[in-house]
Each structure stands twice: as structure tokens, then as C-alpha cells.
Design a protein around this motif. Sequence first.
Motif, mmCIF file in Angstrom:
data_model
loop_
_atom_site.group_PDB
_atom_site.id
_atom_site.type_symbol
_atom_site.label_atom_id
_atom_site.label_comp_id
_atom_site.label_asym_id
_atom_site.label_seq_id
_atom_site.Cartn_x
_atom_site.Cartn_y
_atom_site.Cartn_z
ATOM 1 N N GLY A 1 70.480 41.318 -9.103
ATOM 2 C CA GLY A 1 71.115 39.853 -9.397
ATOM 3 C C GLY A 1 70.254 38.902 -9.880
ATOM 4 N N GLY A 2 68.955 39.063 -9.932
ATOM 5 C CA GLY A 2 68.302 38.108 -10.895
ATOM 6 C C GLY A 2 67.014 38.728 -11.153
ATOM 7 N N GLY A 3 66.104 37.846 -11.578
ATOM 8 C CA GLY A 3 64.848 38.084 -11.885
ATOM 9 C C GLY A 3 64.640 39.353 -12.733
ATOM 10 N N LEU A 4 63.620 40.259 -12.599
ATOM 11 C CA LEU A 4 63.486 41.378 -13.128
ATOM 12 C C LEU A 4 64.542 42.476 -13.250
ATOM 13 C CD1 LEU A 4 59.803 42.017 -12.264
ATOM 14 C CD2 LEU A 4 60.392 41.295 -14.646
ATOM 15 N N GLY A 5 65.460 42.718 -12.085
ATOM 16 C CA GLY A 5 66.169 43.644 -11.986
ATOM 17 C C GLY A 5 67.267 43.208 -13.007
ATOM 18 N N ARG A 6 67.495 42.193 -12.979
ATOM 19 C CA ARG A 6 68.895 41.683 -13.889
ATOM 20 C C ARG A 6 68.462 42.017 -15.313
ATOM 21 N NH1 ARG A 6 68.790 37.054 -16.634
ATOM 22 N NH2 ARG A 6 70.822 36.624 -17.934
ATOM 23 N N LEU A 7 67.304 41.801 -15.623
ATOM 24 C CA LEU A 7 67.132 42.149 -17.234
ATOM 25 C C LEU A 7 67.049 43.656 -17.434
ATOM 26 C CD1 LEU A 7 63.918 39.717 -17.893
ATOM 27 C CD2 LEU A 7 66.378 39.281 -18.474
ATOM 28 N N TYR A 8 66.622 44.399 -16.447
ATOM 29 C CA TYR A 8 66.694 45.937 -16.337
ATOM 30 C C TYR A 8 68.087 46.259 -16.692
ATOM 31 C CZ TYR A 8 62.152 45.541 -13.959
ATOM 32 O OH TYR A 8 60.896 45.264 -13.438
ATOM 33 N N GLY B 1 57.127 35.743 -14.484
ATOM 34 C CA GLY B 1 57.340 34.434 -13.986
ATOM 35 C C GLY B 1 58.781 34.596 -13.533
ATOM 36 N N THR B 2 59.028 34.711 -12.271
ATOM 37 C CA THR B 2 60.382 34.771 -11.640
ATOM 38 C C THR B 2 60.459 33.752 -10.549
ATOM 39 O OG1 THR B 2 59.836 36.597 -9.988
ATOM 40 C CG2 THR B 2 60.706 37.164 -12.353
ATOM 41 N N ARG B 3 61.501 33.612 -9.919
ATOM 42 C CA ARG B 3 61.668 32.939 -8.660
ATOM 43 C C ARG B 3 60.348 33.264 -7.575
ATOM 44 N NH1 ARG B 3 66.750 34.237 -4.601
ATOM 45 N NH2 ARG B 3 65.643 36.306 -4.018
ATOM 46 N N MET B 4 60.213 34.579 -7.881
ATOM 47 C CA MET B 4 59.105 35.133 -6.555
ATOM 48 C C MET B 4 57.651 34.631 -6.892
ATOM 49 S SD MET B 4 58.575 38.956 -5.646
ATOM 50 C CE MET B 4 60.018 39.362 -4.905
ATOM 51 N N THR B 5 57.491 34.107 -8.369
ATOM 52 C CA THR B 5 55.933 33.631 -8.761
ATOM 53 C C THR B 5 56.209 32.319 -9.030
ATOM 54 O OG1 THR B 5 56.466 34.852 -10.769
ATOM 55 C CG2 THR B 5 55.154 36.001 -9.050
ATOM 56 N N GLU B 6 57.377 31.629 -9.327
ATOM 57 C CA GLU B 6 57.307 30.330 -9.980
ATOM 58 C C GLU B 6 56.494 29.254 -9.100
ATOM 59 O OE1 GLU B 6 61.318 29.618 -10.608
ATOM 60 O OE2 GLU B 6 61.594 29.033 -8.430
ATOM 61 N N THR B 7 56.499 29.671 -7.838
ATOM 62 C CA THR B 7 55.819 28.627 -6.753
ATOM 63 C C THR B 7 54.205 28.866 -6.709
ATOM 64 O OG1 THR B 7 56.244 29.756 -4.961
ATOM 65 C CG2 THR B 7 57.694 28.240 -5.334
ATOM 66 N N ILE B 8 53.656 29.834 -7.254
ATOM 67 C CA ILE B 8 52.511 30.168 -6.793
ATOM 68 C C ILE B 8 51.423 30.530 -8.305
ATOM 69 C CG2 ILE B 8 52.340 31.505 -4.661
ATOM 70 C CD1 ILE B 8 52.823 34.147 -5.854
ATOM 71 N N MET B 9 52.121 30.143 -9.494
ATOM 72 C CA MET B 9 51.456 30.097 -10.681
ATOM 73 C C MET B 9 51.826 28.958 -11.733
ATOM 74 S SD MET B 9 52.009 33.958 -12.250
ATOM 75 C CE MET B 9 51.942 35.398 -11.281
ATOM 76 N N ASP B 10 50.933 28.582 -12.224
ATOM 77 C CA ASP B 10 51.273 27.435 -13.248
ATOM 78 C C ASP B 10 52.015 27.561 -14.395
ATOM 79 O OD1 ASP B 10 49.360 27.705 -15.874
ATOM 80 O OD2 ASP B 10 48.265 28.355 -13.961
ATOM 81 N N ALA C 1 56.340 36.011 -19.410
ATOM 82 C CA ALA C 1 57.908 36.111 -19.377
ATOM 83 C C ALA C 1 58.409 37.718 -18.748
ATOM 84 C CB ALA C 1 58.357 35.975 -20.970
ATOM 85 N N PRO C 2 59.411 37.413 -17.878
ATOM 86 C CA PRO C 2 59.775 38.872 -17.355
ATOM 87 C C PRO C 2 60.320 39.663 -18.477
ATOM 88 C CG PRO C 2 61.198 36.916 -16.937
ATOM 89 C CD PRO C 2 60.045 36.396 -17.559
ATOM 90 N N GLU C 3 60.796 39.302 -19.563
ATOM 91 C CA GLU C 3 61.406 40.238 -20.721
ATOM 92 C C GLU C 3 60.398 41.298 -21.220
ATOM 93 O OE1 GLU C 3 61.896 36.824 -20.668
ATOM 94 O OE2 GLU C 3 63.973 36.751 -20.755
ATOM 95 N N ASN C 4 59.172 40.894 -20.871
ATOM 96 C CA ASN C 4 57.713 41.864 -21.535
ATOM 97 C C ASN C 4 58.012 43.099 -20.389
ATOM 98 O OD1 ASN C 4 56.821 40.005 -23.500
ATOM 99 N ND2 ASN C 4 55.988 38.950 -21.817
ATOM 100 N N ILE C 5 58.474 43.219 -19.322
ATOM 101 C CA ILE C 5 58.320 44.008 -18.390
ATOM 102 C C ILE C 5 59.489 45.223 -18.701
ATOM 103 C CG2 ILE C 5 58.214 44.838 -16.008
ATOM 104 C CD1 ILE C 5 56.393 42.524 -17.000
ATOM 105 N N ALA D 1 52.772 40.284 -19.759
ATOM 106 C CA ALA D 1 52.650 39.371 -21.085
ATOM 107 C C ALA D 1 52.529 40.206 -22.205
ATOM 108 C CB ALA D 1 51.167 38.583 -20.673
ATOM 109 N N GLY D 2 52.943 41.091 -22.309
ATOM 110 C CA GLY D 2 53.009 42.169 -23.509
ATOM 111 C C GLY D 2 51.758 43.216 -23.718
ATOM 112 N N THR D 3 51.254 43.194 -22.425
ATOM 113 C CA THR D 3 50.067 44.228 -22.455
ATOM 114 C C THR D 3 50.423 45.518 -21.437
ATOM 115 O OG1 THR D 3 48.355 42.759 -22.784
ATOM 116 C CG2 THR D 3 47.512 44.650 -21.668
ATOM 117 N N TYR D 4 50.141 46.549 -21.737
ATOM 118 C CA TYR D 4 50.927 47.897 -21.116
ATOM 119 C C TYR D 4 49.763 48.441 -20.589
ATOM 120 C CZ TYR D 4 54.886 45.892 -22.527
ATOM 121 O OH TYR D 4 55.983 44.771 -23.030
#
Length: 302
Positions: free
Chosen positions: A18-25, A200-209, A217-221, A243-246
Motif C-alpha cells: 500500500g506504500g513504500g517499496l511494495g507499492r513500487l514493486y 528512503g521511505t516512511r520507515m527510514t525518513e526519521t532516521i536518515m538525513d 530513492a526507493p525506485e532503485n530497489i 542507491a543504484g548499487t547492487y
Amino acid sequence: TQDTMNFAGQVAIITGAGGGLGRLYALELAARGAAVVVNDLGGSVDGSGSSATAAETVVEEIKATGGRAIANAADVTDEAAVNAMVAEAVEAFGRVDILINNAGILRDKSFAKMEMANWNKVVDVHLNGAALCTKAVWNVMKEQGYGRIIMTTSPSGIYGNFGQANYGAAKAGLWGMMNTLGLEGAKSNIHVNCIAPSAGTRMTETIMDAGTLKMLAPENITPAVVFLCSQAAPTRKVLVAAAGTYTLAEMVETQGIHLAEGDRTPEAIAANWGRISDRTDAEPVNSAMEGVAKLVKAMANA
Ligand code: NAI
């Protein structure tokens, strides 16, 4: 030649979509032709509350672009609701090719301050939730002779992270589940892999700058997960994406030492720690049984 990144005719269940990474998948798999079950309980980051609109909104997005999807608000920890979700998927779309175990919550605290209720809840959603969903699709996939299952582990699960004993344990458990299910699913062409994202999703937005979040960007996943959903997917691998590294994360075992009978003392372990922990020629062990077989062979040669 067949386009393995086209999912026409395939059916995917994505939990926590319903949001975050799962929505993009969900959006990407639908755009590539899959019929998608968009599951989400619709609660907050700590797992409190619920709302059906999260999943429904994503389904509307998919339908607006001509895709096929149905919404589902099952709590992944509710066995009856999970079984009903899979039954609904089969009824609506006829099969289940892909399961992405993505639903998750956070209840971070240093271990000294962590209440066991917050341990249990986090393990329940990530680990038991994924087990319930996987169990519900397992025989469907076995009968089809095809399946792709993705577990969502985390750098916290494979490497540890301060304040995340509960989350790290659950995420490492998913990796453990993958190792065995990949073996058990192999003959039915069921491939089981882990994604270890940083995004960067709602899960990490409060713990990262802000700068870090922008880079992550979650689109990279999504490309990594779509690959793991495809016919070209490997099995029993941990794909790390950020971040585009796999990269591939793997557990390896060192060559170590063999101590003769009578020399097997803690003093000898201490004296040989440098050689035991020497990473030269360290390699992965493909299964517990293979590990034992390797030992037996080494003993026979000794
Ligand atoms: P998110 O909070 O946007 O997504 C998680 C989704 O799961 C939410 O939509 C939530 O409503 C749903 N959910 C929670 N409990 C549920 C339940 N019991 N039943 C059904 N749905 C439920 O966060 P994000 O970042 O998209 O997380 C997705 C997955 O990726 C999680 O498993 C998370 O642990 C994992 N992950 C995320 C990282 C990141 O950097 N964002 C890092 C490593 C792992």
C-alpha cells in the motif's frame, strides 16, 4: 526468444504494497503485465492501526494505467486472513507465480530497554507473517511446478544494527527460511531469494538525513526485485540494493584448522584463532549436509 522480464499471464501477491517499496514493486510488475494482489493492512510504521484505503489506492493507480489488480487488507500475521487472500488470488486470477514478502514494521529500542511485547510483534509481522504467506502459496506453486518467492531481509538482519535486535533477528530469520525453502522448492522450480534494500521511505525518513534519503530513492530497489521475480532469477541468494548499487551478500566459512584428538582444548583454539579466522580461501557452504560431507572428506584425507 522469450522475454523473461515480461510478466503477462503471471500473478503476483505483494504484502505491504500500500506504500513504500511494495507499492513500487506492484506498479512495475503490473506495468510488465502481471495481475497483482496488493496487500496492505494500512497501519502505521510501528504496526498500530489499520485502513483498507492504502491497498485500494494502489489498485486504483494500477487500473488507471490499464493494469490488473485487486486490493487485500489481510494482516499477514492472521493465518485465516492470509489463506483467504491466497484463495481469492487463485479465484480471481487462476494461479500464483510470485510472492513478495514485504510487509514490515519497526519497534526500535536498545535491547536493555526493549519490552518483549515489541520483540514479539516485530518477529510476528516479519518472520511469522512471511512464513504464513509462504505456506499459503507453497502447495499452489508446487502443483504449478513454478514459483518465485522474495523475502525482504535487511542490512540490519545480515550485519546487525544498534537498537534493532528484534528487527535484526526477524530479518536474519527470513534469510534462514530462504536457505531451507530454496532447497525444498528446487525440484518444483520454486526459487527463493532475499532482497536487502536500503531506501528512503516512511520507515527510514526519521532516521536518515535529507541528503542520504535522496540518494536512497526507493525506485532503485525495484529492478532488483523484478529480476528476482523473473524466470531468470537465481535461487537462495541475498541481493543487496541501495542507491543504484547492487551486490551479493554471502555467508562464507574459513578453511580453519583441524586439531588432532587430544589437542582439542580451548587453549589450542585461542592459540590458533588467527588461522581459524583467516579469510584466505573462505567459501560458502551450500547446505548443512554439504558442510558435514566436506568435513567427512577432509577427515578421510587427513
Ligand atoms: P513502509 O512502512 O512504507 O512499508 C511497509 C508496509 O507494510 C506498510 O505499507 C504497512 O502498512 C505494511 N504492513 C505492516 N504490517 C503489516 C501487516 N501485519 N500486514 C500487512 N501489511 C503490513 O516501509 P518500506 O521501507 O517500504 O518497507 C518495506 C519492507 O522493506 C519492510 O519489510 C522493511 O522492513 C524492508 N526494509 C526497508 C528498508 C528501507 O531502507 N526502507 C531497509 C531494509 C528493509
